[in-house]
Design an enzyme around this catalytic site. Structure first.
Site, PDB file in Angstrom:
ATOM      1  N   ARG A   1      47.549  39.097  35.982  1.00 47.83           N
ATOM      2  CA  ARG A   1      47.182  38.083  36.969  1.00 47.83           C
ATOM      3  C   ARG A   1      47.814  38.462  38.295  1.00 47.83           C
ATOM      4  NH1 ARG A   1      43.621  37.111  34.360  1.00 47.83           N
ATOM      5  NH2 ARG A   1      42.882  35.174  33.420  1.00 47.83           N
TER       6      ARG A   1
ATOM      7  N   GLU B   1      41.890  35.654  44.824  1.00 41.66           N
ATOM      8  CA  GLU B   1      40.605  36.320  44.575  1.00 41.66           C
ATOM      9  C   GLU B   1      39.452  35.451  45.058  1.00 41.66           C
ATOM     10  OE1 GLU B   1      40.474  37.402  40.442  1.00 41.66           O
ATOM     11  OE2 GLU B   1      42.202  38.724  40.614  1.00 41.66           O
TER      12      GLU B   1
ATOM     13  N   HIS C   1      38.550  42.782  39.691  1.00 48.58           N
ATOM     14  CA  HIS C   1      38.796  42.012  38.464  1.00 48.58           C
ATOM     15  C   HIS C   1      37.712  42.296  37.418  1.00 48.58           C
ATOM     16  CE1 HIS C   1      40.926  38.143  36.920  1.00 48.58           C
ATOM     17  NE2 HIS C   1      40.610  38.935  35.915  1.00 48.58           N
TER      18      HIS C   1
END
Length: 321
Positions: free
Chosen positions: A235, A264, A282
């Site tokens: 993360r 993000e 991601h």
């Protein structure tokens, strides 16, 4: 008369479009993000939903949980649960399912792709060739991976999959968790700082959330040192992104490979300018195989909870109650 289908609140569109269709086929689904006035919709119909579906990226905020007085179960697509509002879900007494295990190999593969790219300059050399620089100069020397020390912060399922791959590169593996793992063949370092100081490459596979926020700090990056590389497939919140930018810019670490970011989809602008950073959007679990397996587990968790009151896979703080 056919029995009515269970009503399910879907927080937003799922990462796999087929899953949207499969949920709609099996349940009476309402997608909150598609409502013209989501807050009004929740105020008027929130009491009709005992089940909800979301993803690790979207999470489920307290305002939504609080508007669902009959909520019993949330089925989440992904392994991260820091975006799910834990306190409101615990207050509500709602159980939470997620999708561990099925994405471990793909995330571990991505960690290695980023490690190899940052060390050997694959993306940078690709840009070098495309710019036409090869005809004018030689590409610079890079860093060998084989035989080096690999540190893993978070030796869970994904960290263990990363460690298994290290054997093929003849690497010594060390790790840091809150406590040592019984029977692990790998060296345990008592703190993240010690692990960073020991490592040539440091891979982050720890869970997100308040308890790990910014644990990869300026001090940890300085311990990793000017020959060290950082890879994060966990993360973005685990790494102090501003501190990382400064460490990369000043050469206090050699490079970084990042699949996750603090905000993000908006990495810090300065990251985009750094040649010693490899950035991915991601996508660690973003293969056809893994996303299909994750979707199947979302459906299985929901189906089994409705049928038996127990999901297939439940987030630790939900299962521990």
């Amino acid at each position: 008369m056919a029995p009515s289908r269970p009503r399910v609140l879907q927080y937003g569109k799922m990462p796999l479009p087929q899953l949207d269709a499969e949920l709609a086929q099996a349940y009476d689904v309402q997608i909150l993000s598609e409502q013209s006035d989501p807050d009004r919709f929740l105020a008027e119909q929130g009491g009709q939903f005992a089940y909800a579906v979301t993803s690790a990226a979207m999470g489920l905020p307290a305002r939504v949980v609080d508007a669902l007085p009959e909520l019993k179960f949330v089925s989440s697509f992904g392994v991260g649960f820091d975006a799910l509002d834990k306190e409101s879900l615990l207050r509500r007494g709602a159980r939470v399912g997620y999708t561990p295990g099925v994405l471990d190999d793909c995330v571990a593969d991505m960690a290695w792709a980023l490690l190899l790219d940052t060390a050997r300059g694959v993306s940078a050399s690709d840009r070098f060739v495309r710019r036409g620089d090869w005809s004018r100069q030689r590409f610079g020397l890079t860093t060998r991976v084989s035989g080096k020390r690999l540190g893993i912060f978070g030796m869970g399922r994904i960290g263990s999959a990363v460690a298994r791959r290290a054997a093929g590169f003849d690497m010594e593996v060390g790790y840091h968790n809150r406590r040592p793992i019984d029977g692990s063949p790998h060296q345990y370092l008592a703190s993240l700082l010690e692990l960073a100081r020991w490592s040539d490459f440091l891979i982050i596979t720890a869970a997100g959330g308040d308890h790990t926020r910014h644990l990869v700090s300026t001090e940890v990056l300085d311990a990793l040192g000017p020959q060290g590389f950082l890879v994060n497939v966990a993360r973005g919140s685990v790494v102090d992104e501003a501190a990382l930018v400064e460490a990369l810019r000043s050469g206090r670490i050699a490079g970084a490979g990042l699949d996750v970011f603090e905000d993000e989809p908006r990495p810090l602008a300065d990251l985009l300018t750094l040649e010693n950073a490899v950035l991915a959007p991601h996508i660690a679990s973003g293969t056809h195989d893994t996303r299909r397996a994750m979707a199947d587990l979302v459906l299985q968790n929901l189906q089994q909870f409705i049928a038996t009151g127990e999901p297939v896979a439940e987030v630790p703080w939900s299962a521990a109650r």
